[in-house]
Motif scaffolding. Structure first.
Motif, PDB file in Angstrom:
ATOM      1  N   MET A  81      32.002 -77.309  -9.128  1.00  0.00           N
ATOM      2  CA  MET A  81      31.974 -75.848  -9.160  1.00  0.00           C
ATOM      3  C   MET A  81      30.539 -75.369  -9.324  1.00  0.00           C
ATOM      4  O   MET A  81      29.730 -76.027  -9.961  1.00  0.00           O
ATOM      5  CB  MET A  81      32.798 -75.330 -10.334  1.00  0.00           C
ATOM      6  CG  MET A  81      34.271 -75.644 -10.234  1.00  0.00           C
ATOM      7  SD  MET A  81      35.154 -74.976 -11.643  1.00  0.00           S
ATOM      8  CE  MET A  81      36.767 -75.658 -11.335  1.00  0.00           C
ATOM      9  N   ASN A  82      30.246 -74.220  -8.795  1.00  0.00           N
ATOM     10  CA  ASN A  82      28.910 -73.655  -8.931  1.00  0.00           C
ATOM     11  C   ASN A  82      29.040 -72.208  -9.346  1.00  0.00           C
ATOM     12  O   ASN A  82      29.640 -71.400  -8.656  1.00  0.00           O
ATOM     13  CB  ASN A  82      28.170 -73.767  -7.602  1.00  0.00           C
ATOM     14  CG  ASN A  82      26.682 -73.507  -7.772  1.00  0.00           C
ATOM     15  OD1 ASN A  82      26.277 -72.828  -8.723  1.00  0.00           O
ATOM     16  ND2 ASN A  82      25.892 -74.043  -6.874  1.00  0.00           N
ATOM     17  N   GLU A  83      28.492 -71.868 -10.522  1.00  0.00           N
ATOM     18  CA  GLU A  83      28.692 -70.535 -11.075  1.00  0.00           C
ATOM     19  C   GLU A  83      27.922 -69.476 -10.322  1.00  0.00           C
ATOM     20  O   GLU A  83      28.296 -68.315 -10.301  1.00  0.00           O
ATOM     21  CB  GLU A  83      28.304 -70.530 -12.548  1.00  0.00           C
ATOM     22  CG  GLU A  83      28.823 -69.317 -13.275  1.00  0.00           C
ATOM     23  CD  GLU A  83      28.873 -69.525 -14.762  1.00  0.00           C
ATOM     24  OE1 GLU A  83      29.637 -68.817 -15.411  1.00  0.00           O
ATOM     25  OE2 GLU A  83      28.155 -70.385 -15.277  1.00  0.00           O
ATOM     26  N   ALA A  84      26.841 -69.845  -9.654  1.00  0.00           N
ATOM     27  CA  ALA A  84      26.055 -68.855  -8.913  1.00  0.00           C
ATOM     28  C   ALA A  84      25.388 -69.553  -7.723  1.00  0.00           C
ATOM     29  O   ALA A  84      24.866 -70.644  -7.830  1.00  0.00           O
ATOM     30  CB  ALA A  84      24.993 -68.241  -9.825  1.00  0.00           C
ATOM     31  N   LEU A 116      31.030 -80.394 -20.864  1.00  0.00           N
ATOM     32  CA  LEU A 116      31.921 -79.730 -19.909  1.00  0.00           C
ATOM     33  C   LEU A 116      31.147 -78.747 -19.034  1.00  0.00           C
ATOM     34  O   LEU A 116      31.420 -78.618 -17.840  1.00  0.00           O
ATOM     35  CB  LEU A 116      33.041 -78.996 -20.654  1.00  0.00           C
ATOM     36  CG  LEU A 116      34.092 -79.892 -21.320  1.00  0.00           C
ATOM     37  CD1 LEU A 116      35.027 -79.049 -22.192  1.00  0.00           C
ATOM     38  CD2 LEU A 116      34.901 -80.661 -20.277  1.00  0.00           C
ATOM     39  N   ALA A 117      30.171 -78.069 -19.630  1.00  0.00           N
ATOM     40  CA  ALA A 117      29.361 -77.128 -18.851  1.00  0.00           C
ATOM     41  C   ALA A 117      28.612 -77.842 -17.744  1.00  0.00           C
ATOM     42  O   ALA A 117      28.522 -77.358 -16.611  1.00  0.00           O
ATOM     43  CB  ALA A 117      28.387 -76.391 -19.776  1.00  0.00           C
ATOM     44  N   ARG A 118      28.088 -79.039 -18.054  1.00  0.00           N
ATOM     45  CA  ARG A 118      27.386 -79.814 -17.022  1.00  0.00           C
ATOM     46  C   ARG A 118      28.367 -80.314 -15.972  1.00  0.00           C
ATOM     47  O   ARG A 118      28.079 -80.288 -14.778  1.00  0.00           O
ATOM     48  CB  ARG A 118      26.638 -80.995 -17.665  1.00  0.00           C
ATOM     49  CG  ARG A 118      25.408 -80.599 -18.474  1.00  0.00           C
ATOM     50  CD  ARG A 118      24.559 -81.822 -18.789  1.00  0.00           C
ATOM     51  NE  ARG A 118      25.294 -82.783 -19.613  1.00  0.00           N
ATOM     52  CZ  ARG A 118      25.321 -82.773 -20.944  1.00  0.00           C
ATOM     53  NH1 ARG A 118      24.658 -81.821 -21.607  1.00  0.00           N
ATOM     54  NH2 ARG A 118      25.987 -83.682 -21.619  1.00  0.00           N
ATOM     55  N   THR A 142      31.416 -69.706 -20.201  1.00  0.00           N
ATOM     56  CA  THR A 142      32.569 -69.914 -19.317  1.00  0.00           C
ATOM     57  C   THR A 142      33.462 -71.021 -19.858  1.00  0.00           C
ATOM     58  O   THR A 142      34.696 -70.912 -19.836  1.00  0.00           O
ATOM     59  CB  THR A 142      32.092 -70.265 -17.898  1.00  0.00           C
ATOM     60  OG1 THR A 142      31.371 -69.155 -17.362  1.00  0.00           O
ATOM     61  CG2 THR A 142      33.253 -70.594 -16.981  1.00  0.00           C
ATOM     62  N   VAL A 143      32.852 -72.087 -20.371  1.00  0.00           N
ATOM     63  CA  VAL A 143      33.623 -73.180 -20.965  1.00  0.00           C
ATOM     64  C   VAL A 143      34.416 -72.681 -22.160  1.00  0.00           C
ATOM     65  O   VAL A 143      35.598 -73.012 -22.324  1.00  0.00           O
ATOM     66  CB  VAL A 143      32.695 -74.346 -21.368  1.00  0.00           C
ATOM     67  CG1 VAL A 143      33.451 -75.358 -22.229  1.00  0.00           C
ATOM     68  CG2 VAL A 143      32.124 -75.027 -20.136  1.00  0.00           C
ATOM     69  N   ARG A 144      33.795 -71.853 -23.002  1.00  0.00           N
ATOM     70  CA  ARG A 144      34.506 -71.339 -24.187  1.00  0.00           C
ATOM     71  C   ARG A 144      35.712 -70.502 -23.783  1.00  0.00           C
ATOM     72  O   ARG A 144      36.767 -70.573 -24.406  1.00  0.00           O
ATOM     73  CB  ARG A 144      33.552 -70.509 -25.059  1.00  0.00           C
ATOM     74  CG  ARG A 144      32.497 -71.344 -25.760  1.00  0.00           C
ATOM     75  CD  ARG A 144      31.769 -70.527 -26.803  1.00  0.00           C
ATOM     76  NE  ARG A 144      30.652 -71.278 -27.363  1.00  0.00           N
ATOM     77  CZ  ARG A 144      29.379 -70.991 -27.158  1.00  0.00           C
ATOM     78  NH1 ARG A 144      29.055 -69.951 -26.401  1.00  0.00           N
ATOM     79  NH2 ARG A 144      28.427 -71.718 -27.704  1.00  0.00           N
TER      80      ARG A 144
END
Length: 255
Positions: A1-4, A43-45, A53-55
């Motif tokens: 996934m890519n957030e931006a 998880l963020a990585r 977003t993970v939270r």
């Protein structure tokens, strides 16, 4: 996934995609009951997203009763499927109804922008006189009236609710799409007499005893996002308490 960058037309919030992937892994047994999920930064990585977003994703899993949720610690898996415990406590009216095979319905009767009274201010942890939105709705199960919902929202949340169509079935689902999560709730159950509005909406007599659930819900950061007083017709639902480590309030249909 890519957030931006993200596709502006994309409708599913990214945190829900992360939550869905983790939920699938838990259900598939990749994380046994009692196991710890990876740390937030790991998880963020893994998902190439922010820790925020993970939270949000982890908060959604806690709402489903799949994990514990203590900020600053690694989350512990409670199990792949939990009908009792936290999921029963936090499940919205809509999700609860669907789990029973009933068709949930909602009709907004009134939305008022007003100044918070002392009780609302105390429950929402805002200043008396601060702007709130008061919403009154009739809730139905398969077309039959069951409950009148009186909810007060802080201004930021209430403005989102006020913009929703009057026949919106689930506010919580719509609010989740805007990043507003309901992850904890404090309940008080008692009896109150039906007022004239209750009687008209529910088809009962004024003065008839109704089962009232008062509920304050908070987000993952502990900030109140709603103060609600739901009034149920007698004989339609019952509440049960499960005395466990994840103690919870459950709701069931009366036969």
């Amino acid at each position: 996934m890519n957030e931006a960058p993200r596709d502006a037309a994309r409708r599913t919030p990214l945190y829900l995609e992360v939550a869905a992937d983790l939920r699938a892994a838990i259900t598939a047994g990749e994380y046994d009951t009692g196991a710890r999920l990876p740390a937030e930064d790991e998880l963020a990585r893994r998902y190439a997203v922010s820790r925020g977003t993970v939270r949000q994703a982890l908060a959604a899993l806690r709402t489903d009763g799949l994990i514990t949720s203590r900020r600053g610690t690694r989350r512990v898996v409670l199990g792949g499927h939990r009908e009792d415990g936290a999921v029963a406590e936090l499940r919205s009216f809509t999700r609860w109804a669907r789990s029973l095979g009933e068709e949930p319905g909602g009709r907004t009767v009134a939305v008022d922008r007003a100044a918070a009274d002392p009780e609302e201010a105390g429950q929402l942890r805002i200043d008396p006189g601060a702007v709130v939105y008061r919403v009154r709705r009739l809730r139905t199960l398969s077309g039959a009236p069951v409950m009148v919902e009186r909810t007060t929202y802080p201004e930021a949340v209430g403005a989102l609710v006020a913009a929703m169509p009057l026949d919106t079935v689930s506010y919580s689902e719509e609010l989740a799409a805007h990043g507003v999560l309901f992850t904890d709730a404090h309940h008080t159950i008692d009896l109150v007499p039906a007022d004239p509005d209750d009687a008209e909406l529910l088809g009962c007599r004024a003065g008839e005893a109704l089962l009232r659930e008062r509920r304050r819900s908070t987000d993952p950061a502990g900030a109140p996002v709603e103060w609600s007083q739901d009034r149920y017709l007698p004989g339609t639902v019952a509440f049960t308490v499960h005395s466990t480590a994840a103690s919870a309030l459950g709701r069931r249909l009366r036969p």
